[in-house]
Scaffold this motif. Structure first.
Motif, PDB file in Angstrom:
ATOM      1  N   PHE A  20       3.744   5.647  -5.650  1.00  0.00           N
ATOM      2  CA  PHE A  20       3.647   5.624  -7.108  1.00  0.00           C
ATOM      3  C   PHE A  20       2.554   6.569  -7.599  1.00  0.00           C
ATOM      4  O   PHE A  20       2.734   7.291  -8.591  1.00  0.00           O
ATOM      5  N   ALA A  21       1.412   6.574  -6.912  1.00  0.00           N
ATOM      6  CA  ALA A  21       0.316   7.467  -7.310  1.00  0.00           C
ATOM      7  C   ALA A  21       0.698   8.930  -7.137  1.00  0.00           C
ATOM      8  O   ALA A  21       0.371   9.780  -7.978  1.00  0.00           O
ATOM      9  N   ILE A  22       1.409   9.234  -6.040  1.00  0.00           N
ATOM     10  CA  ILE A  22       1.848  10.621  -5.834  1.00  0.00           C
ATOM     11  C   ILE A  22       2.817  11.050  -6.933  1.00  0.00           C
ATOM     12  O   ILE A  22       2.748  12.174  -7.447  1.00  0.00           O
TER      13      ILE A  22
ATOM     14  N   LEU B  49       2.866  10.001  -9.989  1.00  0.00           N
ATOM     15  CA  LEU B  49       2.123  10.232 -11.228  1.00  0.00           C
ATOM     16  C   LEU B  49       1.292  11.506 -11.181  1.00  0.00           C
ATOM     17  O   LEU B  49       1.162  12.212 -12.195  1.00  0.00           O
ATOM     18  N   LEU B  50       0.720  11.813 -10.044  1.00  0.00           N
ATOM     19  CA  LEU B  50      -0.196  12.943  -9.945  1.00  0.00           C
ATOM     20  C   LEU B  50       0.508  14.273  -9.709  1.00  0.00           C
ATOM     21  O   LEU B  50      -0.078  15.324  -9.979  1.00  0.00           O
ATOM     22  N   THR B  51       1.742  14.240  -9.217  1.00  0.00           N
ATOM     23  CA  THR B  51       2.429  15.500  -8.900  1.00  0.00           C
ATOM     24  C   THR B  51       2.582  16.420 -10.114  1.00  0.00           C
ATOM     25  O   THR B  51       2.262  17.617 -10.020  1.00  0.00           O
TER      26      THR B  51
ATOM     27  N   GLN C 114     -14.519   3.804 -16.349  1.00  0.00           N
ATOM     28  CA  GLN C 114     -13.484   3.076 -15.629  1.00  0.00           C
ATOM     29  C   GLN C 114     -13.911   1.656 -15.282  1.00  0.00           C
ATOM     30  O   GLN C 114     -13.143   0.707 -15.420  1.00  0.00           O
TER      31      GLN C 114
ATOM     32  N   LEU D 283       2.197   1.730  -3.487  1.00  0.00           N
ATOM     33  CA  LEU D 283       1.176   2.225  -4.399  1.00  0.00           C
ATOM     34  C   LEU D 283       0.878   3.705  -4.181  1.00  0.00           C
ATOM     35  O   LEU D 283       0.681   4.465  -5.131  1.00  0.00           O
ATOM     36  N   VAL D 284       0.873   4.116  -2.916  1.00  0.00           N
ATOM     37  CA  VAL D 284       0.634   5.533  -2.621  1.00  0.00           C
ATOM     38  C   VAL D 284       1.769   6.393  -3.161  1.00  0.00           C
ATOM     39  O   VAL D 284       1.539   7.455  -3.769  1.00  0.00           O
TER      40      VAL D 284
ATOM     41  N   TYR E  66       0.819  -1.201   0.000  1.00  0.00           N
ATOM     42  CA  TYR E  66       0.000   0.000   0.000  1.00  0.00           C
ATOM     43  C   TYR E  66       0.861   1.263   0.000  1.00  0.00           C
ATOM     44  O   TYR E  66       0.554   2.237  -0.700  1.00  0.00           O
TER      45      TYR E  66
END
Length: 321
Positions: free
Chosen positions: A64-66, A68-70, A307, A61-62, A58
């Motif tokens: 990795f998501a940060i 991508l979104l930054t 989605q 994944l967090v 987890y």
């Protein structure tokens, strides 16, 4: 007379009554039978090692998501800054003054409406043609039996591995000879057919039981009717996945319009926004980021709406039932 009738009734009832021994046996069996226990849902025992591994997953994944979104968050926030605040050092995430005027200026100082119209037209037409041709060709490869089918399918799918840059010059010469260069038809003809769509739909069609098609043939349906009335309604997840992927790829395409669309009235949103960075010293990056944010909004809306079907279609297209 009444007494005789009562005796006959008692005798009749006794004929349908189980003997005392049988009644005692049934009562004993009922007492010995255990009462059914309520079913308890099986839960996997979480060991410390498994718990640590899940927490680490987890966290990864967090992160990795940060990551991508930054850049996306920075672009959106920069679209509300003034031109001098965009590349300030150190990085200033929130603007000191929210400049909403950037979104008004990008519409008044550019042909944003024309670019969006051209991009939306190409994305809708190309998506419709790819879904139509891909699903129809996939049905032929999945359900029709003919000599050389598997070899032809492998050759067709193998074109995915061929980079477009290797044959874009002969393709450009061919379309120029057909007099469709510098028109929207050139992009439509380029992308109306796709091997990936055929592969995706074929994999999904093979998960549908063959018995449905056989029953439809016995009822007198033609292959076209089977494809239209049976296969397509059952393939909504795969169709949604192909629609989403094709729409996004067409919307974000830059190299194809750059080669074929030389008239500014035919530019897509990518080519139009490229005009803002033609001169790095005069570029207002706040306006550019406002235009980029506008260009992302349709893609984000379509992905959020589809989605569920996208994930289902991708997950089931690789399975065979």
């Amino acid at each position: 007379m009444a007494e005789q009738i009562e005796k006959d009734a008692e005798l009749l009832v006794s004929d349908f009554t189980a003997p005392a021994g049988a009644r005692r046996g049934l009562r004993k069996l009922a007492e010995e039978t255990p009462e059914p226990q309520p079913q308890v849902a099986y839960t996997e025992k979480m060991t410390p090692g498994r718990r640590i591994a899940r927490i680490a997953m987890y966290v990864g994944l967090v992160i990795f998501a940060i990551g991508l979104l930054t850049p996306f968050v920075w672009m959106v926030l920069s679209s509300f800054k003034s031109a001098n605040e965009v590349f300030s050092v150190p990085v200033q995430w929130l603007p000191e003054t929210w400049v909403w005027q950037n979104y008004i200026d990008i519409w008044t100082e550019s042909n944003m409406l024309v670019w969006i119209r051209n991009t939306l037209f190409l994305a809708v037409v190309v998506t419709f043609l790819q879904v139509l041709t891909g699903s129809f060709a996939a049905y032929g490869f999945a359900r029709m039996r003919f000599r050389g089918r598997d070899v032809l399918f492998l050759l067709y799918v193998g074109t995915i591995a061929v980079p477009w840059q290797s044959y874009m010059i002969p393709q450009f010469i061919l379309l120029s000879n057909f007099k469709v260069s510098n028109t929207l038809w050139s992009i439509i003809l380029l992308q109306a057919f796709g091997a990936f769509g055929v592969f995706l739909m074929k994999q999904f069609y093979e998960t549908i039981p063959e018995e449905l098609s056989e029953a439809a043939r016995l009822d007198g349906l033609s292959e076209y009717a089977i494809w239209r009335k049976i296969m397509l309604p059952l393939s909504i997840p795969a169709l949604a996945s192909l629609t989403l992927l094709t729409f996004v790829n067409t919307w974000n395409d830059y190299l194809g319009p750059l080669i074929y669309l030389r008239n500014p009235d035919l530019w897509t949103i990518q080519l139009g926004l490229k005009g803002f960075v033609s001169n790095l010293f005069d570029t207002n990056y706040a306006l550019l980021f406002a235009g980029l944010t506008i260009s992302v909004i349709p893609i984000a809306i379509i992905f959020l709406l589809g989605q569920k079907y996208f994930v289902e279609g991708i997950a089931t297209s690789g399975l065979k039932g």
